[in-house]
Design a protein around this motif. Structure first.
Motif, PDB file in Angstrom:
ATOM      1  N   SER A 133       1.956  12.850   4.472  1.00 22.30           N
ATOM      2  CA  SER A 133       3.123  12.030   4.148  1.00 22.30           C
ATOM      3  C   SER A 133       3.942  11.633   5.379  1.00 22.30           C
ATOM      4  O   SER A 133       5.103  11.261   5.261  1.00 22.30           O
ATOM      5  CB  SER A 133       4.028  12.779   3.161  1.00 22.30           C
ATOM      6  N   ILE A 134       3.340  11.710   6.573  1.00 23.83           N
ATOM      7  CA  ILE A 134       4.027  11.248   7.783  1.00 23.83           C
ATOM      8  C   ILE A 134       3.870   9.734   7.831  1.00 23.83           C
ATOM      9  O   ILE A 134       2.901   9.205   8.383  1.00 23.83           O
ATOM     10  CB  ILE A 134       3.462  11.907   9.049  1.00 23.83           C
ATOM     11  N   ILE A 135       4.804   9.032   7.223  1.00 19.08           N
ATOM     12  CA  ILE A 135       4.647   7.599   6.981  1.00 19.08           C
ATOM     13  C   ILE A 135       4.474   6.808   8.271  1.00 19.08           C
ATOM     14  O   ILE A 135       3.803   5.772   8.304  1.00 19.08           O
ATOM     15  CB  ILE A 135       5.854   7.053   6.156  1.00 19.08           C
ATOM     16  N   GLU A 136       5.064   7.312   9.374  1.00 20.10           N
ATOM     17  CA  GLU A 136       4.999   6.582  10.642  1.00 20.10           C
ATOM     18  C   GLU A 136       3.579   6.451  11.183  1.00 20.10           C
ATOM     19  O   GLU A 136       3.274   5.522  11.942  1.00 20.10           O
ATOM     20  CB  GLU A 136       5.874   7.269  11.702  1.00 20.10           C
ATOM     21  N   ASP A 185      -5.655  -4.419  -3.748  1.00 21.42           N
ATOM     22  CA  ASP A 185      -6.868  -3.701  -4.123  1.00 21.42           C
ATOM     23  C   ASP A 185      -7.870  -3.629  -2.971  1.00 21.42           C
ATOM     24  O   ASP A 185      -8.816  -2.843  -3.025  1.00 21.42           O
ATOM     25  CB  ASP A 185      -7.536  -4.367  -5.332  1.00 21.42           C
ATOM     26  N   ASN A 186      -7.678  -4.446  -1.955  1.00 21.06           N
ATOM     27  CA  ASN A 186      -8.547  -4.416  -0.779  1.00 21.06           C
ATOM     28  C   ASN A 186      -7.949  -3.522   0.311  1.00 21.06           C
ATOM     29  O   ASN A 186      -8.174  -3.746   1.494  1.00 21.06           O
ATOM     30  CB  ASN A 186      -8.770  -5.827  -0.223  1.00 21.06           C
ATOM     31  N   GLY A 187      -7.191  -2.533  -0.076  1.00 20.74           N
ATOM     32  CA  GLY A 187      -6.569  -1.681   0.925  1.00 20.74           C
ATOM     33  C   GLY A 187      -6.433  -0.243   0.486  1.00 20.74           C
ATOM     34  O   GLY A 187      -6.358   0.061  -0.707  1.00 20.74           O
ATOM     35  N   VAL A 188      -6.406   0.644   1.465  1.00 19.89           N
ATOM     36  CA  VAL A 188      -6.117   2.054   1.248  1.00 19.89           C
ATOM     37  C   VAL A 188      -5.202   2.521   2.369  1.00 19.89           C
ATOM     38  O   VAL A 188      -5.306   2.050   3.504  1.00 19.89           O
ATOM     39  CB  VAL A 188      -7.395   2.925   1.220  1.00 19.89           C
ATOM     40  N   LEU A 189      -4.292   3.414   2.049  1.00 19.55           N
ATOM     41  CA  LEU A 189      -3.375   3.971   3.040  1.00 19.55           C
ATOM     42  C   LEU A 189      -4.002   5.251   3.584  1.00 19.55           C
ATOM     43  O   LEU A 189      -4.267   6.186   2.825  1.00 19.55           O
ATOM     44  CB  LEU A 189      -2.021   4.258   2.388  1.00 19.55           C
ATOM     45  N   LEU A 190      -4.257   5.272   4.900  1.00 20.32           N
ATOM     46  CA  LEU A 190      -5.044   6.362   5.472  1.00 20.32           C
ATOM     47  C   LEU A 190      -4.385   6.985   6.696  1.00 20.32           C
ATOM     48  O   LEU A 190      -3.710   6.297   7.468  1.00 20.32           O
ATOM     49  CB  LEU A 190      -6.434   5.844   5.880  1.00 20.32           C
ATOM     50  N   LEU A 196       0.819  -1.207   0.000  1.00 19.27           N
ATOM     51  CA  LEU A 196       0.000   0.000   0.000  1.00 19.27           C
ATOM     52  C   LEU A 196       0.854   1.259   0.000  1.00 19.27           C
ATOM     53  O   LEU A 196       0.511   2.256  -0.649  1.00 19.27           O
ATOM     54  CB  LEU A 196      -0.941   0.003   1.206  1.00 19.27           C
ATOM     55  N   ILE A 197       1.961   1.236   0.729  1.00 27.78           N
ATOM     56  CA  ILE A 197       2.868   2.387   0.734  1.00 27.78           C
ATOM     57  C   ILE A 197       3.390   2.641  -0.675  1.00 27.78           C
ATOM     58  O   ILE A 197       3.466   3.783  -1.136  1.00 27.78           O
ATOM     59  CB  ILE A 197       4.020   2.159   1.730  1.00 27.78           C
ATOM     60  N   ASP A 198       3.736   1.568  -1.385  1.00 25.52           N
ATOM     61  CA  ASP A 198       4.211   1.705  -2.761  1.00 25.52           C
ATOM     62  C   ASP A 198       3.096   2.239  -3.668  1.00 25.52           C
ATOM     63  O   ASP A 198       3.310   3.140  -4.481  1.00 25.52           O
ATOM     64  CB  ASP A 198       4.708   0.361  -3.289  1.00 25.52           C
TER      65      ASP A 198
END
Length: 276
Positions: free
Chosen positions: A176-179, A201-206, A162-164
């Protein structure tokens, strides 16, 4: 090998700069310093990252392993025999990693990285298993294992994917604070199949606030990416949380089936029925 392909002669991870592969070397010599590698009972190869002293970090060889698929690099595993002889074992592929406590060369405790690989070929020469055991050569055979606690196998790999995919930013706010960013499942872990649990596809970075609202089905998203705010949250709270009707995400084709299931649980049932 190094003369022909380049790479690092001194380390166990040899990233060939001008070729599309990485050599991974394993042996018993590093066991006293926490570098114990080997095949697990369920048929996966566990490999300790590099760095002799201090915490292991995702730099140099460790970073190369973590991003090998993103960089279109194949991994080839070799095992030390004796007297400078190395045996080719198999092509392998990263599926997960964990952080664990291990001593460094000075005996000091530090954080180590344990990579989890699978055999690409499924070659019997690459694993030592009972004949009754079977292996899944695409994803982990089970995404949960029970010990002292239940652990979710593949979560580290899922977060990495997801990060990629979202370029290290919240898919809604672009934070963009990845931590603090959370790898959130669209269809919850408890309701997903093994495949769906690790499907990018079953994920989102939130960001945390958006993740909490999304996880509790107080917000969702249409197939065009526009936000849906359910009736379960007041306009006052929405404003206090900094959520607006203009928020949206980029929806890929593979995400639509998962978002449809997520919308089905939205608190605003009447509005939900009108869009499905």
């Amino acid at each position: 090998m190094h003369d022909n392909y380049g790479g690092n002669r001194q380390g166990g991870i040899s990233n060939c700069a001008n070729h599309p592969f990485i050599f991974v070397f394993t042996g018993k010599a590093g066991k006293s310093h926490g570098y114990e590698d080997g095949w697990s009972e369920d048929g996966y190869f566990l490999y300790t990252g590099e760095e002799q002293n201090g915490d292991m970090t995702f730099t140099k060889g460790n970073k190369a392993l973590l991003n090998h698929e993103l960089n279109n690099k194949k991994l080839y595993l070799f095992e030390n025999q004796n007297k400078g002889q190395w045996k080719f074992i198999d092509e392998i592929r990263l599926i997960d990693y964990t952080i664990f406590d291990t001593p460094d060369t000075k005996g000091n405790q530090r954080e180590g990285i344990k990579f989890k690989f699978m055999s690409v070929s499924g070659s019997p020469a690459s694993i030592k298993l009972n004949k009754s055991k079977t292996r899944n050569i695409n994803i982990p055979g089970s995404t949960e294992r029970v010990g002292l606690v239940t652990s979710r196998v593949g979560q580290g790999f899922f977060r990495k994917q997801l990060i990629d995919k979202w370029n290290s930013k919240c898919s809604v706010t672009s934070c963009s604070i990845i931590e603090i960013l959370i790898a959130s499942h669209i269809v919850p872990w408890s309701e997903a199949t093994d495949y769906e649990r690790l499907d990018v596809d079953n994920g989102v970075l939130l960001s945390p606030t958006i993740d909490a609202l999304f996880d509790k089905h107080l917000i969702s998203f249409k197939d065009d990416g526009s936000i849906i705010i359910g009736d379960g949250i007041s306009k006052e709270d929405i404003n206090l949380l900094g959520v607006s009707n203009n928020m949206r995400i980029e929806v890929s084709k593979g995400m639509k089936k998962y978002l449809a299931r997520h919308r089905a649980m939205l608190s605003n049932n009447d509005f939900n029925k009108s869009i499905i």
